[in-house]
Design a protein around this motif. Structure first.
Motif, mmCIF file in Angstrom:
data_model
loop_
_atom_site.group_PDB
_atom_site.id
_atom_site.type_symbol
_atom_site.label_atom_id
_atom_site.label_comp_id
_atom_site.label_asym_id
_atom_site.label_seq_id
_atom_site.Cartn_x
_atom_site.Cartn_y
_atom_site.Cartn_z
ATOM 1 N N ARG A 113 0.813 -1.206 0.000
ATOM 2 C CA ARG A 113 0.000 0.000 0.000
ATOM 3 C C ARG A 113 0.852 1.264 0.000
ATOM 4 N NH1 ARG A 113 -2.641 1.043 4.390
ATOM 5 N NH2 ARG A 113 -4.211 2.261 3.296
ATOM 6 N N GLY A 114 2.109 1.126 -0.405
ATOM 7 C CA GLY A 114 2.986 2.283 -0.415
ATOM 8 C C GLY A 114 3.783 2.394 0.877
ATOM 9 N N CYS A 115 4.387 3.542 1.072
ATOM 10 C CA CYS A 115 5.240 3.772 2.238
ATOM 11 C C CYS A 115 4.390 3.859 3.505
ATOM 12 C CB CYS A 115 6.037 5.066 2.045
ATOM 13 S SG CYS A 115 7.024 5.508 3.480
ATOM 14 N N GLY A 116 4.626 2.952 4.432
ATOM 15 C CA GLY A 116 3.870 2.956 5.681
ATOM 16 C C GLY A 116 4.070 4.232 6.479
ATOM 17 N N LEU A 117 5.255 4.814 6.377
ATOM 18 C CA LEU A 117 5.525 6.059 7.106
ATOM 19 C C LEU A 117 4.698 7.211 6.548
ATOM 20 C CD1 LEU A 117 9.418 5.876 7.482
ATOM 21 C CD2 LEU A 117 7.674 5.061 9.056
ATOM 22 N N LEU A 118 4.709 7.368 5.232
ATOM 23 C CA LEU A 118 3.937 8.460 4.631
ATOM 24 C C LEU A 118 2.435 8.232 4.773
ATOM 25 C CD1 LEU A 118 5.937 9.313 1.386
ATOM 26 C CD2 LEU A 118 5.862 10.574 3.545
ATOM 27 N N ASN A 119 2.010 6.971 4.692
ATOM 28 C CA ASN A 119 0.591 6.678 4.894
ATOM 29 C C ASN A 119 0.145 7.151 6.277
ATOM 30 O OD1 ASN A 119 0.594 5.462 2.403
ATOM 31 N ND2 ASN A 119 0.468 3.377 3.174
ATOM 32 N N ALA A 120 0.957 6.843 7.282
ATOM 33 C CA ALA A 120 0.620 7.252 8.646
ATOM 34 C C ALA A 120 0.698 8.765 8.796
ATOM 35 C CB ALA A 120 1.557 6.567 9.642
ATOM 36 N N ALA A 121 1.742 9.371 8.233
ATOM 37 C CA ALA A 121 1.914 10.828 8.363
ATOM 38 C C ALA A 121 0.727 11.571 7.772
ATOM 39 C CB ALA A 121 3.206 11.266 7.682
ATOM 40 N N ALA A 122 0.156 11.034 6.693
ATOM 41 C CA ALA A 122 -0.990 11.687 6.056
ATOM 42 C C ALA A 122 -2.205 11.729 6.966
ATOM 43 C CB ALA A 122 -1.342 10.969 4.757
ATOM 44 N N GLU A 123 -2.250 10.833 7.951
ATOM 45 C CA GLU A 123 -3.386 10.787 8.886
ATOM 46 C C GLU A 123 -3.147 11.602 10.147
ATOM 47 O OE1 GLU A 123 -5.551 7.080 9.479
ATOM 48 O OE2 GLU A 123 -3.968 6.070 8.332
ATOM 49 N N LEU A 124 -1.918 12.037 10.356
ATOM 50 C CA LEU A 124 -1.581 12.735 11.598
ATOM 51 C C LEU A 124 -1.676 14.245 11.414
ATOM 52 C CD1 LEU A 124 1.529 10.580 12.601
ATOM 53 C CD2 LEU A 124 -0.829 10.352 13.436
ATOM 54 N N PRO A 125 -2.070 14.965 12.455
ATOM 55 C CA PRO A 125 -2.199 16.421 12.345
ATOM 56 C C PRO A 125 -0.843 17.113 12.282
ATOM 57 C CG PRO A 125 -2.601 15.730 14.607
ATOM 58 C CD PRO A 125 -2.480 14.467 13.790
ATOM 59 N N ALA A 126 -0.837 18.302 11.712
ATOM 60 C CA ALA A 126 0.390 19.103 11.679
ATOM 61 C C ALA A 126 0.909 19.278 13.100
ATOM 62 C CB ALA A 126 0.106 20.458 11.040
ATOM 63 N N GLY A 127 2.206 19.149 13.260
ATOM 64 C CA GLY A 127 2.813 19.301 14.578
ATOM 65 C C GLY A 127 2.901 18.024 15.378
ATOM 66 N N ASP A 128 2.258 16.954 14.924
ATOM 67 C CA ASP A 128 2.325 15.676 15.633
ATOM 68 C C ASP A 128 3.747 15.135 15.582
ATOM 69 O OD1 ASP A 128 0.218 13.284 16.522
ATOM 70 O OD2 ASP A 128 2.108 12.527 15.717
ATOM 71 N N GLU A 129 4.220 14.580 16.704
ATOM 72 C CA GLU A 129 5.586 14.063 16.761
ATOM 73 C C GLU A 129 5.794 12.930 15.762
ATOM 74 O OE1 GLU A 129 9.498 13.291 17.521
ATOM 75 O OE2 GLU A 129 8.330 15.092 17.970
ATOM 76 N N GLY A 130 4.724 12.184 15.457
ATOM 77 C CA GLY A 130 4.844 11.115 14.473
ATOM 78 C C GLY A 130 5.283 11.640 13.119
ATOM 79 N N ARG A 131 4.794 12.800 12.746
ATOM 80 C CA ARG A 131 5.200 13.399 11.463
ATOM 81 C C ARG A 131 6.678 13.774 11.490
ATOM 82 N NH1 ARG A 131 1.191 15.129 7.956
ATOM 83 N NH2 ARG A 131 2.525 16.823 7.215
ATOM 84 N N ALA A 132 7.158 14.193 12.652
ATOM 85 C CA ALA A 132 8.586 14.515 12.781
ATOM 86 C C ALA A 132 9.433 13.254 12.625
ATOM 87 C CB ALA A 132 8.857 15.183 14.130
ATOM 88 N N VAL A 133 8.943 12.126 13.133
ATOM 89 C CA VAL A 133 9.650 10.852 12.980
ATOM 90 C C VAL A 133 9.774 10.516 11.491
ATOM 91 C CG1 VAL A 133 9.517 8.356 13.388
ATOM 92 C CG2 VAL A 133 8.974 9.952 15.237
ATOM 93 N N VAL A 134 8.673 10.691 10.760
ATOM 94 C CA VAL A 134 8.670 10.387 9.324
ATOM 95 C C VAL A 134 9.616 11.322 8.582
ATOM 96 C CG1 VAL A 134 7.260 10.268 7.239
ATOM 97 C CG2 VAL A 134 6.345 9.430 9.410
ATOM 98 N N ARG A 135 9.583 12.600 8.930
ATOM 99 C CA ARG A 135 10.479 13.568 8.270
ATOM 100 C C ARG A 135 11.935 13.185 8.490
ATOM 101 N NH1 ARG A 135 10.527 20.207 8.728
ATOM 102 N NH2 ARG A 135 12.464 20.480 7.571
ATOM 103 N N ARG A 136 12.283 12.822 9.726
ATOM 104 C CA ARG A 136 13.664 12.432 10.007
ATOM 105 C C ARG A 136 14.053 11.192 9.204
ATOM 106 N NH1 ARG A 136 12.130 13.997 15.323
ATOM 107 N NH2 ARG A 136 11.733 11.829 15.947
#
Length: 201
Positions: A113-136
């Motif tokens: 289903r594609g990149c699991g990290l980006l899939n999750a990041a798309a569901e998380l709000p701006a500023g969520d630490e999970g998005r920072a994990v994906v960015r790193r």
């Protein structure tokens, strides 16, 4: 629930609850999405009580972050295995692409289903630490490409940096298309394109 079972040669130690919870979360988050997966679903699949989840993770958000970190570490393992077989800096660049294809080839419940990290990041709000994990994670992948290219082009550091960004874009576009199509063909094609570009250097 006991942490031991009965095997053919006697008691068999079950995996720790944290490990089972992360495994269940990885399975369900990737197959169904983060928002659609409730805590009860994860604890049921892991075979643990809800209290056990909160003994190991402070919240669902904490579990999501742990899942994202574990998924990136899983990719790192695939990359390291590929790198051991690679020859020179060109091989190092292609090892990054190969590790993505290896990840795509896993036996997922509902297919790739594609990149699991980006899939999750798309569901998380701006500023969520999970998005920072994906960015790193994505920054690390580009840095790995840049490192191999710097070795390939020691006299042309700016060209190496620009090419690393270019290949990172190629890789991310390929994984997005591969996720939509449900297989690794786009990733294989991206690897071939990257190999052609490297041959021209």
């Amino acid at each position: 629930m006991s942490d031991t079972g009965q095997g053919a040669t006697g008691p068999v130690r079950r995996r720790p609850a944290r490990e089972r919870l992360l495994s269940a979360a990885a399975h369900r988050f990737y197959a169904d999405g983060v928002a659609a997966t409730g805590i009860d679903t994860i604890t049921t699949e892991a075979g643990v009580a809800k209290k056990s989840l909160y003994n190991n993770f402070s919240s669902k958000a904490d579990l999501v972050r742990a899942y994202l970190e574990a998924r990136h570490e899983e990719w790192r393992g695939l990359y390291r295995a590929r790198l051991e077989q690679a020859e020179g800096p060109r091989g190092g660049v292609l090892a990054v692409f190969d590790a993505y294809a290896d990840h795509a080839a896993f036996a997922y419940e509902r297919g790739f289903r594609g990149c699991g990290l980006l899939n999750a990041a798309a569901e998380l709000p701006a500023g969520d630490e999970g998005r920072a994990v994906v960015r790193r994670s994505k920054e690390e992948v580009e840095a790995l490409l840049a490192g191999h290219l710097a070795d390939l082009l020691p006299e042309r550091p700016e060209q190496a940096r620009v090419m690393a960004e270019h290949l990172a874009f190629l890789l991310e576009g390929a994984v997005a298309r591969a996720g939509l199509e449900g297989d690794d063909r786009r990733l294989r094609r991206a690897r071939a394109l990257a190999a052609d570009l490297l041959e021209q250097m």
